[in-house]
Design a protein around this motif. Structure first.
Motif, short mmCIF file in Angstrom:
data_model
loop_
_atom_site.label_atom_id
_atom_site.label_comp_id
_atom_site.label_asym_id
_atom_site.label_seq_id
_atom_site.Cartn_x
_atom_site.Cartn_y
_atom_site.Cartn_z
N MET A 1 -22.79 -74.96 23.09
CA MET A 1 -21.83 -74.51 22.12
C MET A 1 -22.50 -74.53 20.75
SD MET A 1 -18.12 -76.17 21.19
CE MET A 1 -18.65 -77.84 21.25
N ASP A 2 -22.34 -73.45 20.01
CA ASP A 2 -22.89 -73.34 18.66
C ASP A 2 -21.76 -73.10 17.67
OD1 ASP A 2 -25.63 -73.50 19.42
OD2 ASP A 2 -25.60 -71.38 19.97
N ILE A 3 -21.91 -73.63 16.47
CA ILE A 3 -20.96 -73.37 15.40
C ILE A 3 -21.66 -72.53 14.35
CG2 ILE A 3 -19.54 -74.38 13.58
CD1 ILE A 3 -19.10 -76.79 15.40
N LYS A 4 -21.01 -71.43 13.98
CA LYS A 4 -21.55 -70.51 12.99
C LYS A 4 -20.60 -70.42 11.81
CE LYS A 4 -23.58 -67.62 16.63
NZ LYS A 4 -24.85 -68.27 16.59
N ILE A 5 -21.09 -69.96 10.68
CA ILE A 5 -20.27 -69.72 9.50
C ILE A 5 -20.40 -68.24 9.14
CG2 ILE A 5 -19.98 -70.18 7.04
CD1 ILE A 5 -21.18 -72.97 7.56
N VAL A 6 -19.25 -67.59 8.98
CA VAL A 6 -19.22 -66.22 8.49
C VAL A 6 -18.48 -66.25 7.15
CG1 VAL A 6 -18.36 -63.87 8.85
CG2 VAL A 6 -19.33 -65.16 10.77
N LYS A 7 -19.11 -65.70 6.14
CA LYS A 7 -18.52 -65.68 4.80
C LYS A 7 -17.66 -64.44 4.62
CE LYS A 7 -22.27 -68.37 2.82
NZ LYS A 7 -23.34 -68.43 1.84
N LEU A 8 -16.46 -64.67 4.07
CA LEU A 8 -15.55 -63.57 3.73
C LEU A 8 -15.27 -63.65 2.23
CD1 LEU A 8 -12.81 -63.85 6.50
CD2 LEU A 8 -14.81 -62.34 6.48
N GLU A 9 -15.31 -62.50 1.60
CA GLU A 9 -14.95 -62.44 0.19
C GLU A 9 -14.20 -61.14 -0.03
OE1 GLU A 9 -16.91 -63.18 -4.18
OE2 GLU A 9 -17.96 -63.84 -2.39
N PRO A 114 -13.19 -67.17 -2.07
CA PRO A 114 -14.20 -66.97 -1.03
C PRO A 114 -13.88 -67.89 0.14
CG PRO A 114 -15.18 -67.96 -3.01
CD PRO A 114 -13.74 -67.73 -3.29
N VAL A 115 -14.11 -67.41 1.35
CA VAL A 115 -13.77 -68.14 2.57
C VAL A 115 -15.00 -68.25 3.45
CG1 VAL A 115 -12.39 -68.04 4.70
CG2 VAL A 115 -11.36 -67.37 2.52
N GLN A 116 -15.15 -69.40 4.06
CA GLN A 116 -16.14 -69.58 5.12
C GLN A 116 -15.36 -69.78 6.41
OE1 GLN A 116 -18.34 -72.97 3.58
NE2 GLN A 116 -20.04 -71.63 3.01
N VAL A 117 -15.58 -68.90 7.37
CA VAL A 117 -14.90 -68.98 8.66
C VAL A 117 -15.82 -69.75 9.61
CG1 VAL A 117 -13.80 -67.70 10.53
CG2 VAL A 117 -13.83 -66.74 8.21
N LEU A 118 -15.30 -70.84 10.15
CA LEU A 118 -16.07 -71.65 11.10
C LEU A 118 -15.80 -71.11 12.50
CD1 LEU A 118 -15.20 -75.14 9.60
CD2 LEU A 118 -17.14 -73.66 9.05
N ILE A 119 -16.86 -70.68 13.15
CA ILE A 119 -16.74 -70.01 14.44
C ILE A 119 -17.54 -70.78 15.48
CG2 ILE A 119 -17.33 -67.89 15.69
CD1 ILE A 119 -16.88 -66.43 13.01
N VAL A 120 -16.90 -71.03 16.61
CA VAL A 120 -17.59 -71.65 17.72
C VAL A 120 -17.97 -70.53 18.70
CG1 VAL A 120 -15.48 -72.14 19.03
CG2 VAL A 120 -17.55 -73.49 19.45
N GLU A 121 -19.19 -70.63 19.23
CA GLU A 121 -19.64 -69.67 20.24
C GLU A 121 -19.99 -70.42 21.52
OE1 GLU A 121 -22.50 -65.80 20.84
OE2 GLU A 121 -22.76 -67.02 19.04
N GLN A 124 -18.74 -67.87 26.96
CA GLN A 124 -17.69 -66.87 27.16
C GLN A 124 -17.50 -65.96 25.96
OE1 GLN A 124 -13.98 -68.18 28.96
NE2 GLN A 124 -12.86 -67.04 27.39
N GLY A 125 -17.60 -66.51 24.76
CA GLY A 125 -17.35 -65.70 23.58
C GLY A 125 -17.25 -66.56 22.34
N ARG A 126 -16.51 -66.06 21.35
CA ARG A 126 -16.37 -66.75 20.06
C ARG A 126 -14.90 -66.96 19.72
NH1 ARG A 126 -20.44 -63.91 15.70
NH2 ARG A 126 -22.38 -64.68 16.60
N GLY A 127 -14.66 -68.02 18.95
CA GLY A 127 -13.32 -68.28 18.46
C GLY A 127 -13.38 -68.96 17.10
N ILE A 128 -12.33 -68.78 16.31
CA ILE A 128 -12.23 -69.41 15.00
C ILE A 128 -11.72 -70.83 15.19
CG2 ILE A 128 -11.08 -69.34 12.75
CD1 ILE A 128 -10.87 -66.26 13.16
N ILE A 129 -12.45 -71.79 14.65
CA ILE A 129 -12.01 -73.18 14.75
C ILE A 129 -11.48 -73.71 13.42
CG2 ILE A 129 -13.38 -73.77 16.76
CD1 ILE A 129 -15.44 -75.07 14.91
N GLY A 130 -11.64 -72.94 12.37
CA GLY A 130 -11.12 -73.36 11.07
C GLY A 130 -11.70 -72.51 9.96
N VAL A 131 -11.22 -72.77 8.75
CA VAL A 131 -11.72 -72.06 7.57
C VAL A 131 -11.92 -73.04 6.44
CG1 VAL A 131 -10.59 -69.88 8.17
CG2 VAL A 131 -9.43 -71.49 6.67
N VAL A 132 -12.84 -72.70 5.56
CA VAL A 132 -13.00 -73.37 4.28
C VAL A 132 -12.53 -72.35 3.25
CG1 VAL A 132 -14.59 -74.43 2.64
CG2 VAL A 132 -14.93 -74.76 5.11
#
Length: 160
Positions: A1-9, A114-121, A124-132
């Motif tokens: 399992m990996d955790i990624k950050i995707v930035k949204l602005e 600005p938002v950082q979306v915490l994503i677990v991979e 099977q796939g990816r899901g949002i586990i939270g946001v900053v």
């Protein structure tokens, strides 16, 4: 399992709403919810399918915002999630209506920050586990800060 950050602005003078839903009909129902609640709002929305073709579905009345929502949803790669970029309206005008859309199960944030979306991979796939959402608090408000907050809400028309 990996955790990624995707930035949204959100673009200047815009907000974003990030949520989770469960059905392809989300695209049409969110579109209708927005235009029926705040007709002058400009927006683009995207929904990530979690089954079938697993496409990012988009809609909106502003081509640039729709394209941005689609690109960011594809970057997040999370099924059963949706992203709305919104101008000429505040999320507070829409969040309850969006929550009332039958497919919507959760809102992660509604903000201009600005938002950082915490994503677990997983395999099977990816899901949002939270946001900053924005930045961490720097202290507790003073009486002057309370006065500023109350004036600000009145200046933007949310309080009399």
């Amino acid at each position: 399992m990996d955790i990624k950050i995707v930035k949204l602005e959100a673009p200047a003078d815009c907000n974003l709403i990030l949520g989770q839903s469960h059905f392809i009909k989300t695209v049409e129902d969110l579109y209708e919810a927005i235009v029926n609640t705040v007709p002058h709002a400009e927006f683009g929305l995207a929904f990530g399918e979690a089954s079938g073709n697993c496409l990012v579905r988009t809609a909106g009345n502003n081509e640039d915002l729709e394209k941005l929502a689609g690109e960011k949803m594809l970057e997040m790669g999370c099924g059963h999630s949706f992203l709305i970029f919104l101008c000429n309206a505040f999320p507070i005008n829409l969040t309850q209506r969006i929550k009332d859309v039958p497919e919507v199960v959760n809102l992660f944030c509604a903000t201009a920050n600005p938002v950082q979306v915490l994503i677990v991979e997983t395999e099977q796939g990816r899901g949002i586990i939270g946001v900053v959402d924005g930045f961490k608090p720097q202290g507790i408000e003073t009486e002057d800060d309370v006065a500023w907050r109350k004036k600000f809400l009145r200046d933007i028309g949310y309080k009399l």
